[in-house]
Design an enzyme around this catalytic site. Structure first.
Site, mmCIF file in Angstrom:
data_model
loop_
_atom_site.group_PDB
_atom_site.id
_atom_site.type_symbol
_atom_site.label_atom_id
_atom_site.label_comp_id
_atom_site.label_asym_id
_atom_site.label_seq_id
_atom_site.Cartn_x
_atom_site.Cartn_y
_atom_site.Cartn_z
ATOM 1 N N ARG A 1 36.311 36.329 30.709
ATOM 2 C CA ARG A 1 37.410 36.117 31.872
ATOM 3 C C ARG A 1 38.761 36.396 31.323
ATOM 4 O O ARG A 1 39.507 37.173 32.008
ATOM 5 C CB ARG A 1 37.195 34.555 32.200
ATOM 6 C CG ARG A 1 35.865 34.319 33.120
ATOM 7 C CD ARG A 1 35.989 32.892 33.420
ATOM 8 N NE ARG A 1 35.883 32.187 31.941
ATOM 9 C CZ ARG A 1 35.642 30.731 32.089
ATOM 10 N NH1 ARG A 1 36.241 30.001 33.012
ATOM 11 N NH2 ARG A 1 35.593 30.149 30.697
ATOM 12 N N ASN B 1 33.842 31.780 36.114
ATOM 13 C CA ASN B 1 32.138 31.564 35.874
ATOM 14 C C ASN B 1 31.616 31.040 36.971
ATOM 15 O O ASN B 1 32.011 29.959 37.276
ATOM 16 C CB ASN B 1 32.015 30.989 34.542
ATOM 17 C CG ASN B 1 32.348 31.627 33.257
ATOM 18 O OD1 ASN B 1 32.463 32.825 33.360
ATOM 19 N ND2 ASN B 1 32.638 31.054 32.138
#
Ligand code: ZN
Ligand code: FE
Length: 718
Positions: free
Chosen positions: A18, A36
């Site tokens: 990320r 996520n």
């Protein structure tokens, strides 16, 4: 202004994915979000087409080292809203659970540097998104701190700052902590070092369990360890400070060096060289040593003060799994002088991996820390959820759902109650982790393997897969082979289709076309541990009873003449003398006849011995016949060059059959852990222009059986 949506699947959580997406989105001036989910990482970007294209290119090519992208699904979508910023959103749990667990990784360079910084000064628990524990501390997916054993530690303000800062290396590092808020040791590093220097046996907690550690230059303490562990000669692995320590004791090539220094940090088997450093007790009678380089911050702190190599062997009792908590350790291994422990739990025990370089390629002997669980993508989707149970020795299990095949870490031999418990625990944990319910169980054909018995108790459809076919299919799985091959499955003993013990089989496609002439294993199970019984059986094939009794051979003398007469009776009448075509057992016989190995103290000892005794450059061999598919070498069992001639004969047999059948060749089974043999065969096949395959990333021994079972099913029953 356009909106594009991405769904990235694979190993993409807990690996800095990320922040990477955040970084490239900001670079391109894009707005939107990344988060996520249980099916992977979801991204939406908003901006001009050029920026989106350039973002996409970076997404495809610059992903973090620890990530493994399986697939990126993308599509342009209607702009629902106008984003003001690019944000990292919180994890979200969904029903379907198809993300994958990442593996445990050695401490990275930056973290080793940080050990000198004020904040992390000498903190043994340091890690970041690029390194540290993963699989060993995870309870459930997604990989968030609350689902790991780091849950017990709450972050201090400074750690929180780092965790929240997308530009920091510890951004969303789920296992991060520092001296202030992290773990603590039960005793000091100084005490531990003192004990090691005083020739004591120390237990040190690592990533996947405890190691038993001692000074590898001290004969006395290693002898003591051998006595306590009832392990007379099986080699011990070495934990070393750096590559130069290893170079002072061993001859290593470039690939071996790369593997030793890789982020997975396996034990690498390398060629021992003459040196004054290492105790002869580490690896008696063989010319290889297993080395690994320090891989935790705790190791690094220990090696700050010492230069000599350490013995570091998994803390366990023979045939039991690695021990993960200090109380079990002191109870089971009371001889340990000092325990260096810390207060983060190991949720999934995992051993060190073992590899070697064969034929200029990696060969995996034990798939564990750093490599497991291993994800392989299948060429076709499975219609069923499949659980494969592997074999008996070096057991591992595998799951299959959709196009995913997940191979577990090394579980071990299923000989003890605790290892069976570990086997069941691994299955249970995998089911939870992947939200997996098996609809079909695959198991070995051997009726008395514990894994077979377990399968039949589950009340689920079961299919048996022949052991040596599974070996060949494991190779097919690794290389994605679907076509017909000439498969050499040279192995220890496994249950054959005709209820005899196989292990020297040659398959054309799925048909067993050739096999070694079966030998009678005198005393059945006993013969698996006593090479002299196989040797005697071979002698009975060639000589009369009275001739055998007169032979001046150590293997004959290791029995009384009464015993020999009795064994001859069982040989003639075929009582307690099951037939086996195993090539592994032939190696046992040769080690007994030529070098006096009468009883093996560990599995594979005979093979290693033959490898050490082979004379490079020696070219003579024995004749052999192949009649009706039965391969029958004509040995001179008293030949002084028995081992070299025997191995050369095996090479000739493989090459002749390969030339005859003209198919791609597969070499699989435990026998091919013999580096010398595999390299001799490889170079001859290469000269003949014949393509051949042997497993690299998955175990070539029985550790690969579960994988082979699934692929065999997928290819034969689809
Ligand atoms: Zn790090
Ligand atoms: Fe096998």
């Amino acid at each position: 202004m356009l909106n594009k949506h991405f769904l990235v699947s694979g190993v993409v959580q807990g690996v800095g994915f990320r922040p990477f997406v955040y970084k490239i989105a900001i670079q391109e001036g894009l707005k939107g979000y990344v988060k996520n989910t249980s099916s992977g990482v979801e991204i939406e970007v908003q901006g001009c087409i050029q920026s989106i294209e350039s973002f996409e290119k970076k997404l495809n090519t610059q992903a973090p080292v620890l990530s493994l992208i399986k697939e990126i699904k993308s599509s342009f979508v209607e702009a629902g809203c106008l984003y003001k910023t690019f944000d990292i959103e919180k994890s979200q749990r969904e029903k379907s659970n198809t993300t994958f667990v990442s593996v445990d990784i050695a401490t990275c360079k930056e973290c080793l540097e940080d050990l000198k910084s004020k904040r992390y000064k000498n903190y043994f628990g340091i890690n970041c998104t690029n390194c540290g524990p993963r699989y060993s501390i995870i309870k459930s997916l997604p990989f968030d701190r609350s689902n790991t054993s780091m849950k017990a530690f709450s972050m201090c303000e400074e750690c929180k700052e780092e965790y929240k800062d997308p530009t920091n290396r510890r951004y969303h590092a789920q296992a991060t902590s520092c001296k202030k808020c992290g773990m603590s040791l039960n005793t000091s590093i100084e005490n531990t070092l003192k004990a090691i220097k005083d020739a004591k046996i120390v237990a040190i907690k690592g990533i996947g369990g405890f190691h038993l550690v001692c000074d590898a230059t001290n004969d006395g303490v290693i002898k003591k360890l051998r006595e306590h562990k009832n392990r007379p000669s099986k080699p011990f692995a070495l934990l070393c400070k750096d590559i130069s320590t290893i170079k002072s004791m061993a001859q290593i090539d470039t690939l071996e060096e790369q593997l030793l220094l890789s982020k997975e940090r396996p034990i690498v088997l390398v060629e021992k060289k003459q040196n004054e450093i290492l105790s002869k007790q580490v690896a008696p009678n063989i010319d290889k040593i297993g080395c690994m380089i320090a891989y935790t911050p705790l190791h690094a702190l220990l090696f700050n003060e010492i230069d000599f190599p350490l013995v570091a062997t998994s803390a366990n009792l023979a045939s039991e799994p690695i021990i993960v908590d200090a109380s079990t350790l002191v109870q089971k291994l009371p001889f340990v002088d000092l325990v260096l422990d810390f207060n983060r739990d190991i949720l999934n025990p995992i051993d060190d991996s073992v590899v070697q370089v064969v034929d200029k390629k990696i060969q995996t002997l034990r798939l564990a820390r750093g490599y497991a669980p291993k994800l392989l993508k299948l060429p076709i989707k499975s219609k069923k959820n499949i659980l494969a149970l592997g074999a008996h020795q070096k057991n591992s299990i595998a799951l299959c759902f959709d196009e995913n095949l997940i191979l577990s870490a090394y579980i071990g031999d299923l000989d003890s109650l605790t290892s069976l418990e570990y086997f069941e625990q691994t299955i249970k944990h995998f089911k939870e982790l992947y939200s997996f319910e098996p609809e079909l169980i695959l198991h070995d054909k051997h009726p008395s393997y514990e894994s077979t018995k377990w399968a039949k108790k589950q009340g689920i459809e079961c299919i048996e897969i022949q052991h040596h076919k599974a070996h060949l299919y494991a190779t097919k799985a690794e290389f994605g082979l679907g076509n017909d091959c000439l498969g050499f499955s040279f192995d220890g003993t496994g249950f054959g289709d005709d209820a005899t013990l196989w292990g020297g089989e040659v398959f054309v496609a799925d048909q067993r076309k050739y096999h070694f002439k079966p030998l009678k294993l005198l005393g059945g199970e006993k013969a698996l541990k006593e090479p002299r019984r196989v040797a005697l059986s071979l002698l009975f094939e060639h000589y009369s009873l009275s001739e055998v009794l007169d032979l001046d051979l150590a293997c004959v003398k290791s029995f009384s003449s009464e015993q020999i007469k009795l064994l001859h009776q069982s040989y003639v009448k075929e009582i307690n003398a099951p037939k086996s075509s195993s090539v592994g057992r032939l190696f046992d016989a040769m080690a007994s006849l030529a070098n006096g190995l009468q009883k093996q103290t560990y599995e594979g000892e005979a093979g290693l011995m033959c490898e050490s005794l082979y004379e490079q450059g020696f070219e003579q061999s024995f004749d052999y016949k192949i009649v009706d598919g039965v391969i029958d070498p004509v040995y001179d069992l008293l030949d002084p060059k028995l081992i070299s001639k025997f191995m050369n004969t095996l090479v000739n047999i493989v090459v002749e059959l390969a030339k005859k059948e003209r198919l791609e060749v597969i070499l699989s089974g435990g026998v091919f852990q013999n580096k010398v043999l595999l390299e001799l065969i490889g170079s001859r096949l290469e000269k003949e222009g014949i393509t051949y395959h042997h497993q690299q990333q998955t175990p070539i021994n029985d550790g690969g059986i579960a994988l082979g079972q699934i692929y065999a099913y997928m290819q034969s029953f689809k």
